[in-house]
Every structure is written in structure tokens, then in C-alpha cells.
Design an enzyme around this catalytic site. Structure first.
Site, short mmCIF file in Angstrom:
data_model
loop_
_atom_site.label_atom_id
_atom_site.label_comp_id
_atom_site.label_asym_id
_atom_site.label_seq_id
_atom_site.Cartn_x
_atom_site.Cartn_y
_atom_site.Cartn_z
N LYS A 77 18.91 -7.30 -5.19
CA LYS A 77 18.78 -6.92 -6.59
C LYS A 77 17.37 -6.37 -6.78
O LYS A 77 16.43 -6.80 -6.12
CB LYS A 77 18.95 -8.15 -7.48
CG LYS A 77 19.30 -7.83 -8.92
CD LYS A 77 20.78 -7.76 -9.17
CE LYS A 77 21.09 -7.40 -10.59
NZ LYS A 77 22.51 -7.35 -10.89
N GLY A 125 33.17 -11.49 -27.43
CA GLY A 125 32.57 -10.22 -26.97
C GLY A 125 33.64 -9.15 -26.85
O GLY A 125 34.57 -9.29 -26.05
P1 NAD Z 1 28.78 -4.73 -23.64
O1 NAD Z 1 27.41 -4.59 -24.14
O2 NAD Z 1 29.67 -3.53 -23.55
O3 NAD Z 1 29.58 -5.80 -24.53
C1 NAD Z 1 29.05 -7.03 -24.91
C2 NAD Z 1 29.59 -7.34 -26.30
O4 NAD Z 1 29.22 -8.67 -26.65
C3 NAD Z 1 28.99 -6.42 -27.39
O5 NAD Z 1 30.05 -5.87 -28.17
C4 NAD Z 1 28.11 -7.38 -28.21
O6 NAD Z 1 28.05 -7.02 -29.58
C5 NAD Z 1 28.83 -8.69 -28.00
N1 NAD Z 1 28.02 -9.89 -28.25
C6 NAD Z 1 26.71 -10.10 -27.98
N2 NAD Z 1 26.34 -11.34 -28.36
C7 NAD Z 1 27.45 -11.93 -28.87
C8 NAD Z 1 27.73 -13.21 -29.41
N3 NAD Z 1 26.78 -14.14 -29.52
N4 NAD Z 1 28.99 -13.48 -29.81
C9 NAD Z 1 29.97 -12.56 -29.72
N5 NAD Z 1 29.76 -11.32 -29.21
C10 NAD Z 1 28.52 -11.01 -28.80
O7 NAD Z 1 28.66 -5.45 -22.21
P2 NAD Z 1 29.79 -5.58 -21.09
O8 NAD Z 1 29.56 -4.55 -20.06
O9 NAD Z 1 31.11 -5.70 -21.76
O10 NAD Z 1 29.38 -6.98 -20.42
C11 NAD Z 1 29.75 -8.20 -21.00
C12 NAD Z 1 29.38 -9.35 -20.08
O11 NAD Z 1 30.02 -9.19 -18.82
C13 NAD Z 1 27.89 -9.46 -19.76
O12 NAD Z 1 27.56 -10.82 -19.59
C14 NAD Z 1 27.77 -8.75 -18.42
O13 NAD Z 1 26.64 -9.20 -17.69
C15 NAD Z 1 29.06 -9.19 -17.77
N6 NAD Z 1 29.51 -8.31 -16.69
C16 NAD Z 1 29.77 -7.00 -16.95
C17 NAD Z 1 30.24 -6.18 -15.92
C18 NAD Z 1 30.59 -4.74 -16.17
O14 NAD Z 1 31.22 -4.13 -15.30
N7 NAD Z 1 30.25 -4.16 -17.32
C19 NAD Z 1 30.41 -6.71 -14.63
C20 NAD Z 1 30.15 -8.07 -14.39
C21 NAD Z 1 29.70 -8.85 -15.44
#
Ligand code: NAD
Length: 354
Positions: A81, A182
Site C-alpha cells: 500500500k 451507506g
Molecule cells: P462512496 O463514497 O461511494 O459511498 C459511501 C456512502 O456512505 C456515501 O453515500 C456516504 O454519504 C455514506 N455515508 C458516510 N457516512 C455515513 C454514515 N455515518 N451513515 C450512513 N451513510 C454514510 O464509497 P464506496 O466506494 O461505496 O465505499 C464504501 C465502503 O466500502 C468504504 O468503507 C470503502 O472503503 C469500502 N470498499 C469500497 C470498495 C470499492 O470498490 N469502492 C472496495 C472495498 C471496500
């Protein structure tokens, strides 16, 4: 000696580089945890840190996480990383991205980078002008690569379906109540796939409009962000933040299963024991949310051979996630140990550190 050198986050990392480039203003850390299974893959986080040692700790902790995740994803890749330390204003320039690409190239293929928090596909395109050891690049229709969100969501959907079969004895999520915290890239994708199979969704997001729009699209209902962790449901799917499973939330959970994509859902490892004691089936986050890294990992491995990877091959690898979860849950039940501990032990074994 600064406390940093005594940190538990140092976990026999193979190599850690601190890069400072005066011309571009780049300050970065590349942490390579393990190359036992192949080149260490993991994204680059662009972030402003109040203290420099926090950046090093983040790189150390996240790179170990990638070793575990990639091993359990069945990828022939190790874990690494990088962190690019931004100033307070978040300044990120093309010169910095080029200098970072040079630093990745200097790792000689031991480290493979991609997007993480604060990075865009366009940033990786800039990095790729200096090194071929980068993935998450724009993909043609039908090829692996590009936005990992839909691939991550697909793996989580399959994992939830497997959890429902394992814990509730149902062969589909039809009529199953699933609370989604989320509604972004991952949560939105998971909700849409579950809705197609007839799941009853309860959705929450700090962006109320996003939750409302997703509810209208999927026939779900909206809950407040304060309620969602304790709402009565069969499955709770955290897809927003880390550390949502903690001393405060676990006693109030009103579900049979926790299965979602957010990274580092357990505030501390012992919270896995608390879920286990309550009889709640937990899908270890880095196992169920590996769809995105499976996508870009195979994109990279094929690109190194000068080939494109067909998206159907990636989806077939993602379809192996439920089987991995089942073997974790079976071992967990047979040994009376929490699923997070079982997954960590399996991952350590795979990377030769059992
Ligand atoms: P994103 O930013 O598209 O979506 C996150 C959503 O969560 C947003 O709509 C935000 O408003 C909402 N949010 C934030 N705080 C909140 C709360 N307290 N209560 C309810 N909703 C809340 O991000 P993403 O890409 O969808 O990622 C989401 C999670 O998945 C993260 O933890 C990320 O690290 C993990 N993740 C993502 C991927 C990927 O491919 N995008 C891969 C592995 C892990």
C-alpha cells in the site's frame, strides 16, 4: 527513540520506502508487507495527515490488510500500500503523480498500485506514464479494470446470499429484510442486486437524497442514520464507514447476519468475539469485499502478459467468494472461534506466516 519504531503495526514488512522528491514536492510512503504469493498489490491513499508518523502507520496497517485480502481473494499477489502525504489544501499536481510513478517503478515490480481514498482513475493514468506497475486504468467494454465499485458490490451480493443460506436456510434473499448503511457506489450496487431478487430493503445514508432515490428505485424504505445499526432485520450490511461494530453498536444489533463492504468494520479484533457470542454470523469484511481488487488484480496480471482480461473471467473469480466465506463459517462453528480470527489465521497461513 520515537514511539513509531515500537509500533505493533510493524508486522515483518518486507520493505518500507519513504520518498521525498524536492522538485515535485512529493512525499510518499510505499509499504510492502508480503510478496510471498506475488507482487504486493494495493492502492495509493492521497491524504493530509496531522502528524507524519500517522502516514507511516496507515501505510503499514493498510499494506498488511492487503496481504490478507489478496491471499483470501485467491490472487497470486502479495500485499502493499502507498500513502501520498498531501498538504492542508490537498494539493496534488501532475509532477507529484509522475514522481510517484517513478517511485513505483523503482520498486522493480514488487509493488503494484491502484486507486484508494483521494485518488481518481485520471491520477492512475498519470502514474502509468512512468510505470507499468499500476492498475485500475480505464477499461474497454467487456474488459476487466475501471471502476471497482460494481465488482465489489457483486461479491457482497453473492456473499449475503450465501450467508442467508447458511444462517437462515433460505435459498434466496426473496422476502429477507436487509438493512444497508451507506448508499454510495458499493451500497447502492448491493441494494440494486438484492432488490432484483426480492429482498426487502431498509436504507440509510447521511446524504438523505441518496437514500431516498435508492429507496424509490428499489422499493425499499428509508431509516435514519442513527437507527440503521439497530433496526430489526435479518441482515445488516455496512457499506459506509469503518469501526461501526463496536462496544456501543454490537449490544444493540437486531439482526442475524452482518455482511457488508465497508473496510475495517470491527473497531477492535475482540468485537468479532462479541458478535460470535451473540450468535450473529459475521462475514469478514476483507473476504466479502474483495471483488474490486479481484477485478484490478486480474487486469494487471493479464496486462503484464500484454493481454486484456475478459470481464466474465473476473466475475467467475468473484463467484468464488461465497465458497471462501462458507469454509470460514464452517471452521468457525467447528472450532468455536469467531469468523474474523479464523479468516486471519487462514490468510496468515496462505502468506507463509501461520
Ligand atoms: P462512496 O463514497 O461511494 O459511498 C459511501 C456512502 O456512505 C456515501 O453515500 C456516504 O454519504 C455514506 N455515508 C458516510 N457516512 C455515513 C454514515 N455515518 N451513515 C450512513 N451513510 C454514510 O464509497 P464506496 O466506494 O461505496 O465505499 C464504501 C465502503 O466500502 C468504504 O468503507 C470503502 O472503503 C469500502 N470498499 C469500497 C470498495 C470499492 O470498490 N469502492 C472496495 C472495498 C471496500
Amino acid at each position: 527513540m520515537p514511539a513509531l519504531w515500537n509500533e505493533a503495526d510493524w508486522d515483518e514488512h518486507e520493505r518500507v520506502e519513504i520518498i521525498h522528491d524536492r522538485n515535485s514536492g512529493l512525499t510518499a510512503i510505499i509499504a510492502l508487507h508480503s510478496t510471498h504469493l506475488g507482487p504486493g498489490a494495493g492502492g495509493t491513499r492521497f491524504w493530509h495527515y496531522a502528524e507524519p508518523d500517522m502516514a507511516v502507520r496507515d501505510a503499514l496497517r493498510l499494506s498488511r490488510g492487503m496481504s490478507f485480502k489478496n491471499a483470501m481473494a485467491g490472487l497470486p499477489m502479495g500485499g502493499g500500500k502507498a500513502v501520498v502525504v498531501l498538504d492542508k489544501d490537498g494539493t496534488k499536481t501532475t509532477e507529484m503523480l509522475h514522481a510517484f510513478g517513478d517511485a513505483v517503478e523503482a520498486m522493480g515490480g514488487q509493488y503494484v498500485t491502484a486507486e484508494d481514498v483521494g485518488a481518481s482513475v485520471a491520477d492512475m493514468v498519470a502514474v502509468a506514464t512512468r510505470t507499468s506497475h499500476v492498475c485500475g486504468l480505464p477499461a474497454d467494454e467487456g474488459d476487466a479494470g475501471g471502476d471497482p465499485g460494481p465488482f465489489t458490490a457483486y461479491g457482497i451480493y453473492l456473499g449475503i446470499t450465501a450467508a442467508v443460506a447458511h444462517k437462515l436456510g433460505k435459498d434466496s434473499v426473496d422476502g429477507v429484510r436487509i438493512a444497508v448503511q451507506g448508499c454510495g457506489s458499493v451500497g447502492g450496487g448491493v441494494a440494486r442486486l438484492l432488490a432484483k431478487d426480492g429482498a426487502k430493503l431498509i436504507l440509510a445514508d447521511i446524504n438523505a437524497d441518496a437514500a431516498q432515490a435508492l429507496a424509490a428505485e428499489t422499493g425499499g424504505e428509508v431509516a435514519s442514520v442513527d437507527e440503521i445499526m439497530a433496526v430489526e432485520c435479518d441482515v445488516l450490511s455496512p457499506n459506509a464507514l469503518g469501526a461501526v461494530l463496536n462496544d456501543e453498536t454490537i449490544p444493540a444489533l437486531n439482526c442475524a447476519i452482518v455482511a457488508g463492504g465497508a473496510n475495517n468494520q470491527l473497531a477492535r479484533p475482540h468485537h468479532g468475539q462479541q458478535l460470535h457470542d451473540r450468535g450473529i454470523l459475521y462475514a469478514p469484511d476483507y473476504v466479502i469485499n474483495a471483488g474490486g481488487i479481484i477485478n484490478v488484480g486480474w487486469e494487471y496480471l493479464y496486462a503484464q502478459k500484454g493481454e486484456d482480461c475478459d470481464v466474465s473471467a473476473v466475475n467467475a473469480r468473484i463467484a468464488e467468494i461465497p465458497g471462501r466465506l462458507q469454509s470460514i463459517w464452517q471452521k468457525s462453528e467447528a472450532e468455536g472461534r469467531p469468523s474474523n480470527e479464523v479468516a486471519d489465521a487462514m490468510a496468515r497461513e496462505l502468506i507463509g506466516r501461520g
